[in-house]
Design a protein around this motif. Structure first.
Motif, mmCIF file in Angstrom:
data_model
loop_
_atom_site.group_PDB
_atom_site.id
_atom_site.type_symbol
_atom_site.label_atom_id
_atom_site.label_comp_id
_atom_site.label_asym_id
_atom_site.label_seq_id
_atom_site.Cartn_x
_atom_site.Cartn_y
_atom_site.Cartn_z
ATOM 1 N N THR A 17 23.599 -32.003 -57.217
ATOM 2 C CA THR A 17 22.784 -32.701 -56.230
ATOM 3 C C THR A 17 21.845 -31.739 -55.510
ATOM 4 O O THR A 17 20.682 -32.056 -55.251
ATOM 5 C CB THR A 17 23.693 -33.407 -55.204
ATOM 6 O OG1 THR A 17 24.564 -34.302 -55.887
ATOM 7 C CG2 THR A 17 22.862 -34.202 -54.203
ATOM 8 N N GLY A 20 18.199 -29.335 -57.437
ATOM 9 C CA GLY A 20 17.244 -30.328 -57.897
ATOM 10 C C GLY A 20 15.972 -29.675 -58.405
ATOM 11 O O GLY A 20 15.980 -28.558 -58.933
ATOM 12 N N ASN A 98 12.664 -37.716 -53.620
ATOM 13 C CA ASN A 98 12.794 -38.186 -55.002
ATOM 14 C C ASN A 98 11.464 -38.137 -55.738
ATOM 15 O O ASN A 98 11.414 -37.912 -56.953
ATOM 16 C CB ASN A 98 13.344 -39.618 -55.018
ATOM 17 C CG ASN A 98 14.834 -39.685 -54.775
ATOM 18 O OD1 ASN A 98 15.542 -38.707 -54.978
ATOM 19 N ND2 ASN A 98 15.310 -40.819 -54.322
ATOM 20 N N MET A 101 11.173 -34.729 -56.963
ATOM 21 C CA MET A 101 12.006 -34.566 -58.160
ATOM 22 C C MET A 101 11.281 -35.084 -59.403
ATOM 23 O O MET A 101 11.256 -34.436 -60.451
ATOM 24 C CB MET A 101 13.327 -35.334 -57.996
ATOM 25 C CG MET A 101 14.179 -34.924 -56.839
ATOM 26 S SD MET A 101 14.794 -33.250 -56.982
ATOM 27 C CE MET A 101 15.317 -32.992 -55.277
ATOM 28 N N ASN A 143 27.026 -34.852 -64.373
ATOM 29 C CA ASN A 143 27.026 -33.542 -63.716
ATOM 30 C C ASN A 143 28.096 -32.625 -64.280
ATOM 31 O O ASN A 143 27.919 -31.403 -64.322
ATOM 32 C CB ASN A 143 27.224 -33.712 -62.209
ATOM 33 C CG ASN A 143 25.932 -34.039 -61.484
ATOM 34 O OD1 ASN A 143 25.068 -33.192 -61.309
ATOM 35 N ND2 ASN A 143 25.798 -35.290 -61.067
ATOM 36 N N ASN A 193 18.799 -29.466 -47.441
ATOM 37 C CA ASN A 193 19.529 -29.837 -48.660
ATOM 38 C C ASN A 193 20.791 -30.630 -48.364
ATOM 39 O O ASN A 193 21.149 -31.542 -49.122
ATOM 40 C CB ASN A 193 19.866 -28.579 -49.464
ATOM 41 C CG ASN A 193 18.717 -28.131 -50.345
ATOM 42 O OD1 ASN A 193 18.451 -28.725 -51.379
ATOM 43 N ND2 ASN A 193 18.013 -27.101 -49.912
ATOM 44 N N ALA A 197 21.468 -34.304 -49.584
ATOM 45 C CA ALA A 197 22.628 -34.494 -50.456
ATOM 46 C C ALA A 197 23.585 -35.547 -49.929
ATOM 47 O O ALA A 197 24.457 -36.015 -50.673
ATOM 48 C CB ALA A 197 23.375 -33.169 -50.640
ATOM 49 N N GLU A 272 18.826 -30.812 -64.539
ATOM 50 C CA GLU A 272 19.199 -30.662 -63.133
ATOM 51 C C GLU A 272 18.313 -31.534 -62.241
ATOM 52 O O GLU A 272 18.788 -32.146 -61.281
ATOM 53 C CB GLU A 272 19.089 -29.192 -62.711
ATOM 54 C CG GLU A 272 20.166 -28.289 -63.287
ATOM 55 C CD GLU A 272 21.539 -28.589 -62.704
ATOM 56 O OE1 GLU A 272 21.657 -29.443 -61.812
ATOM 57 O OE2 GLU A 272 22.515 -27.967 -63.154
ATOM 58 N N THR A 276 19.796 -34.896 -60.041
ATOM 59 C CA THR A 276 19.542 -35.056 -58.605
ATOM 60 C C THR A 276 18.752 -36.325 -58.337
ATOM 61 O O THR A 276 19.018 -37.051 -57.368
ATOM 62 C CB THR A 276 18.772 -33.837 -58.056
ATOM 63 O OG1 THR A 276 19.516 -32.651 -58.346
ATOM 64 C CG2 THR A 276 18.588 -33.943 -56.552
ATOM 65 N N ASP A 280 20.303 -39.326 -55.991
ATOM 66 C CA ASP A 280 19.658 -39.702 -54.729
ATOM 67 C C ASP A 280 19.246 -41.172 -54.725
ATOM 68 O O ASP A 280 19.410 -41.869 -53.724
ATOM 69 C CB ASP A 280 18.432 -38.822 -54.477
ATOM 70 C CG ASP A 280 18.815 -37.445 -53.960
ATOM 71 O OD1 ASP A 280 19.990 -37.262 -53.591
ATOM 72 O OD2 ASP A 280 17.951 -36.556 -53.921
#
Length: 374
Positions: A17, A20, A98, A101, A143, A193, A197, A272, A276, A280
């Protein structure tokens, strides 16, 4: 053995998580640590302690109040009235992150896989939608596969860096930035973070069988995050200052390991980011579902559409602007998490909402049911 498996699931999901887009690509490490030179060796330790202590505390708190989403935790930390507004702001922040990400995933495809940026975005969205609909177990299992492999390849990166004549740059490079700026950056990084998270740590903590499992998983995960930060910082420092120009600096460093290793590492960076992103969105969907009577699949699609539109601004620009800004908000959240006491003699119970919530833009549901279920 079952508890050992749960501990590993917690630690790997915790790592997955936090690691990211910004972390896995190296952009976060550059922005928050490496640019401060050798001071980063001390400031990374500060962030690691925050991950070990407060990440575990957040999961234990979630377990005790049997939180359905991070909104229940915010109601406990801030009270029923302010906590509702904090949850709405957190919702907006996590959705924007997000978008970062998703932009990072697009950059991986464009910069290292010779594919179009938009193609990378669409592949990520489609794959995420399939995994999210399978629930928390799918996220935990994913994960459990990706994170151990990422740890191994991080060691490869570090080993290759140790062969370079510039390895000592992490210990000798003196930045012109003041020490207090480096220290504040480490606190902002940890706060940001952890606040982000919570979308995953809260439902995960609530679903675990006991607190011993949660504490062991949180401690292991926090320590390993710190180790990965140190490995990334040493590798990036050895390639300063030229490495700054790349959108995916860790991917560039992986070139030194040969084509096959580099390709696997690039795919791991994407994995990764992917883990994440889905975690999220899963957490945000749970929080929105508490407020509105809309099918979860429609909520997921709406969030992904927004992220797709935001990701058009590009990855590097989103990291440099949004992350420090959201870090300031997260710091206030972190202080309240520090202040709340977890007394084994007097367990914490959910804070029931009070007053009229009709002024909220979305319908609010009670967290009292959470305590009844527990």
């Amino acid at each position: 053995m079952r508890n050992v498996f749960k501990v590993l699931q917690i630690s790997f999901t915790y790592i997955g998580t936090v690691v990211g887009a910004g972390f896995a690509t190296g952009q976060e490490i550059l922005q928050f640590f490496t640019q401060y030179g050798r001071n980063a060796l001390f400031t990374i330790l500060i962030s690691t302690l925050l991950f070990v202590w407060l990440g575990t505390k957040l999961m234990v708190l979630s377990h005790r109040i049997q939180a359905r989403s991070y909104e229940d935790v915010n109601l406990t930390l801030f009270g029923p009235k302010v906590g509702g507004y904090v949850s709405l702001f957190t919702l907006a922040v996590i959705i924007c992150v997000n978008s970062v990400m998703l932009a990072g995933a697009g950059s991986v495809f464009a910069e290292h896989l010779n594919m179009h940026y938009q193609t990378g975005l669409l592949i990520t969205i489609f794959g995420s939608y399939l995994i999210i609909n399978r629930g928390m177990n799918a996220i935990l299992n994913l994960n459990s596969l990706v994170v151990p492999t990422m740890l191994v390849f991080t060691c490869f990166i570090l080993w290759d860096t140790l062969q370079l004549p510039t390895t000592t740059m992490a210990f000798t490079y003196i930045s012109d930035k003041p020490l207090y700026s480096a220290i504040s950056s480490s606190f902002l990084y940890g706060a940001f973070n952890l606040a982000m998270a919570q979308a995953v740590l809260v439902p995960m903590g609530a679903s675990m069988p006991n607190e011993k499992v949660i504490r062991a998983g949180g401690w292991i995960g926090g320590v390993l995050i710190g180790g990965m930060l140190y490995a990334g910082h040493i590798a990036l420092s050895a390639h300063m200052p030229g490495i700054i120009q790349f959108e995916i600096p860790m991917g560039q460093i992986a070139y030194g390991l040969g084509f096959a290793i580099q390709l696997i590492y690039i795919l791991l960076i994407f994995s990764e980011i992917f883990t994440t992103f889905i975690a999220d969105i899963y957490g945000v969907t749970l929080q929105i579902k508490q407020r509105v009577s809309i099918h979860p699949k429609l909520i997921v699609m709406a969030i992904m559409l927004f992220c797709f539109l935001m990701s058009q601004f590009g990855f590097k620009s989103l990291v440099s602007i949004l992350y420090p800004l959201f870090g300031l908000f997260s710091f206030a959240w972190l202080i309240l998490l520090v202040k709340i006491k977890l007394d084994d003699q007097h367990p914490i119970h959910p804070t029931p909402p009070a007053g009229d919530y009709s002024h909220f833009p979305l319908k609010k549901t009670s967290v009292k049911k959470a305590s009844e279920h527990s």
